[in-house]
Design an enzyme around this catalytic site. Structure first.
Site, PDB file in Angstrom:
ATOM      1  N   TYR A   1      -9.812  -9.076  -6.742  1.00  0.00           N
ATOM      2  CA  TYR A   1      -8.961  -8.727  -7.798  1.00  0.00           C
ATOM      3  C   TYR A   1      -8.638  -9.933  -8.739  1.00  0.00           C
ATOM      4  O   TYR A   1      -8.255  -9.856  -9.709  1.00  0.00           O
ATOM      5  CB  TYR A   1      -7.283  -8.698  -7.022  1.00  0.00           C
ATOM      6  CG  TYR A   1      -6.965  -7.554  -6.245  1.00  0.00           C
ATOM      7  CD1 TYR A   1      -6.731  -6.190  -6.902  1.00  0.00           C
ATOM      8  CD2 TYR A   1      -7.186  -7.772  -4.935  1.00  0.00           C
ATOM      9  CE1 TYR A   1      -6.516  -5.323  -5.851  1.00  0.00           C
ATOM     10  CE2 TYR A   1      -6.994  -6.618  -3.882  1.00  0.00           C
ATOM     11  CZ  TYR A   1      -6.444  -5.453  -4.615  1.00  0.00           C
ATOM     12  OH  TYR A   1      -6.334  -4.431  -3.746  1.00  0.00           O
TER      13      TYR A   1
ATOM     14  N   ARG B   1      -1.106  -1.283  -7.389  1.00  0.00           N
ATOM     15  CA  ARG B   1      -1.347  -2.454  -6.440  1.00  0.00           C
ATOM     16  C   ARG B   1      -2.269  -3.528  -6.943  1.00  0.00           C
ATOM     17  O   ARG B   1      -1.988  -4.698  -6.948  1.00  0.00           O
ATOM     18  CB  ARG B   1      -1.665  -1.850  -5.234  1.00  0.00           C
ATOM     19  CG  ARG B   1      -2.175  -3.005  -4.204  1.00  0.00           C
ATOM     20  CD  ARG B   1      -2.668  -2.334  -2.782  1.00  0.00           C
ATOM     21  NE  ARG B   1      -3.279  -2.965  -1.799  1.00  0.00           N
ATOM     22  CZ  ARG B   1      -2.688  -3.928  -1.036  1.00  0.00           C
ATOM     23  NH1 ARG B   1      -1.545  -4.118  -0.971  1.00  0.00           N
ATOM     24  NH2 ARG B   1      -3.760  -4.556  -0.348  1.00  0.00           N
TER      25      ARG B   1
ATOM     26  N   HIS C   1      -3.786  -9.004   3.205  1.00  0.00           N
ATOM     27  CA  HIS C   1      -5.005  -8.885   3.584  1.00  0.00           C
ATOM     28  C   HIS C   1      -5.334  -9.960   4.780  1.00  0.00           C
ATOM     29  O   HIS C   1      -4.733 -10.924   5.079  1.00  0.00           O
ATOM     30  CB  HIS C   1      -5.845  -9.477   2.431  1.00  0.00           C
ATOM     31  CG  HIS C   1      -6.089  -8.501   1.152  1.00  0.00           C
ATOM     32  ND1 HIS C   1      -6.303  -8.954  -0.018  1.00  0.00           N
ATOM     33  CD2 HIS C   1      -5.962  -7.006   1.424  1.00  0.00           C
ATOM     34  CE1 HIS C   1      -6.396  -7.699  -0.629  1.00  0.00           C
ATOM     35  NE2 HIS C   1      -6.394  -6.653   0.097  1.00  0.00           N
TER      36      HIS C   1
ATOM     37  N   ARG D   1       0.789  -1.234   0.076  1.00  0.00           N
ATOM     38  CA  ARG D   1       0.088   0.169  -0.003  1.00  0.00           C
ATOM     39  C   ARG D   1       0.890   1.229   0.162  1.00  0.00           C
ATOM     40  O   ARG D   1       2.090   1.319   0.605  1.00  0.00           O
ATOM     41  CB  ARG D   1      -0.900   0.079   1.453  1.00  0.00           C
ATOM     42  CG  ARG D   1      -1.842  -1.094   1.289  1.00  0.00           C
ATOM     43  CD  ARG D   1      -2.570  -1.156   2.651  1.00  0.00           C
ATOM     44  NE  ARG D   1      -3.340  -2.091   2.829  1.00  0.00           N
ATOM     45  CZ  ARG D   1      -3.346  -3.355   3.459  1.00  0.00           C
ATOM     46  NH1 ARG D   1      -2.011  -3.547   3.869  1.00  0.00           N
ATOM     47  NH2 ARG D   1      -3.964  -4.277   3.547  1.00  0.00           N
TER      48      ARG D   1
ATOM     49  N   LYS E   1      -1.548  -2.585   8.212  1.00  0.00           N
ATOM     50  CA  LYS E   1      -2.677  -2.104   8.861  1.00  0.00           C
ATOM     51  C   LYS E   1      -2.456  -2.830  10.255  1.00  0.00           C
ATOM     52  O   LYS E   1      -2.233  -3.824  10.595  1.00  0.00           O
ATOM     53  CB  LYS E   1      -3.996  -2.397   8.285  1.00  0.00           C
ATOM     54  CG  LYS E   1      -4.211  -1.645   7.098  1.00  0.00           C
ATOM     55  CD  LYS E   1      -5.527  -1.804   6.654  1.00  0.00           C
ATOM     56  CE  LYS E   1      -6.018  -0.991   5.348  1.00  0.00           C
ATOM     57  NZ  LYS E   1      -7.223  -1.393   4.625  1.00  0.00           N
TER      58      LYS E   1
ATOM     59  N   HIS F   1      -2.760   2.745  -6.012  1.00  0.00           N
ATOM     60  CA  HIS F   1      -3.746   1.501  -5.686  1.00  0.00           C
ATOM     61  C   HIS F   1      -4.037   0.819  -6.906  1.00  0.00           C
ATOM     62  O   HIS F   1      -4.182  -0.407  -6.990  1.00  0.00           O
ATOM     63  CB  HIS F   1      -5.065   2.016  -5.071  1.00  0.00           C
ATOM     64  CG  HIS F   1      -5.957   1.253  -4.985  1.00  0.00           C
ATOM     65  ND1 HIS F   1      -5.948   0.091  -3.691  1.00  0.00           N
ATOM     66  CD2 HIS F   1      -7.078   0.537  -5.529  1.00  0.00           C
ATOM     67  CE1 HIS F   1      -6.690  -0.905  -3.674  1.00  0.00           C
ATOM     68  NE2 HIS F   1      -7.611  -0.646  -4.932  1.00  0.00           N
TER      69      HIS F   1
END
Length: 295
Positions: free
Chosen positions: A274, A242, A265, A146, A170, A239
């Protein structure tokens, strides 16, 4: 009821990024201002769902997208959940709220040719800024990280011997991702010139022309600049790069679970978005190659 306590909770206990915490604060403050002006209400504990519904209607009437409205309500719902947690309220007025319907957004990735064109453009880089830009493109496309993860890389994030990079995702979740040899080569070239630009004691791996830690908006401008010159896509953002990383891996037969680990993820469901373009590519090949379809 302290908004400051809520923001501290998000930052310190939930480990949300500074950018995310600021977004939550902005949404809650916006509703508080609405409640004060329209209903002369300062106490969220006395707010009813009908009043929140009035805010939603007001936002929609002002052409705020359903997606943005849902985000704002999500921030407010998180605030009420916090108030429940600390015993400030007994029930949330948003307990039974249902999100507004939003259209599915299809993210169109860059083609391999478009990505290759950017690398061709940057491969002869020899000055600091262009070398840094090349390194940024290589890192994003080689790892699928990211934009915020890229910004937060430090000089110790890359292990040249093992050819790996440590990415902090994250909620401070760490993952180790392998690096292509070409990325390590660019890293060596970049590091050789970084020392003459970086400010004393600066630990950030990627820095601006003035030697300070790079920032998110600059990363966006860099990616947009090069890809808007080689691609006709409407969106040319980090993004999308990505997204291109994930799509290209899947097109080449990579396992979905492996791509999930690369992307950081938490669940496979997040990665499955995706697969649309990969499935479409399979359909195109199938329709052209299957004997029955040729008839």
């Amino acid at each position: 009821m302290s908004l400051t306590s809520f923001l501290d909770y998000l930052s310190l206990e939930k480990n949300y990024s500074k950018h995310t915490v600021v977004a939550y604060e902005k949404d809650v403050v916006e509703f508080l201002a609405f409640a004060k002006i329209i209903f002369d209400e300062n106490n969220l504990a006395d707010i009813h769902y009908a009043q929140i519904r009035s805010w939603i209607v007001s936002l929609v009437d002002n052409d705020v997208s359903n997606r943005t409205v849902n985000r704002k309500i999500s921030s407010l719902k998180a605030y009420y959940k916090f108030l429940l947690k600390i015993g400030e309220i007994e029930a949330s007025p948003l307990a039974k709220h249902k999100s507004l319907k939003t259209p599915k957004r299809l993210q169109i990735p860059f083609s391999e040719v478009e990505v290759g064109a950017v690398f061709d453009r940057l491969k002869e880089a020899d000055d600091f800024a262009t070398l840094r830009d090349l390194f940024i493109v290589e890192l994003l496309y080689a790892t699928g990280m990211r934009r915020t993860e890229l910004v937060d890389l430090t000089v110790g994030s890359i292990d040249v011997v093992q050819k790996t990079i440590k990415i902090i995702g994250k909620r401070n979740k760490e993952r180790i991702v392998p690096l292509l040899s070409s990325v390590v080569v660019t890293y060596d070239r970049y590091i050789a010139v970084r020392s003459s630009v970086a400010s004393s004691g600066e630990d950030a791996l990627l820095v601006t022309n003035k030697g300070a830690k790079i920032y998110s908006t600059l990363v966006y401008r860099i990616i947009n600049r090069y890809f808007s010159e080689t691609s006709d896509k409407l969106k040319t953002s980090p993004h999308i790069l990505r997204h291109s990383f994930a799509t290209h891996l899947l097109n080449q037969g990579a396992d979905l679970n492996i791509v999930k680990e690369f992307l950081g993820h938490a669940s496979l469901a997040s990665t499955q978005v995706y697969t649309h373009n990969s499935v479409q590519a399979l359909k195109d090949v199938y329709s052209k190659a299957h004997p029955r379809n040729k008839k």
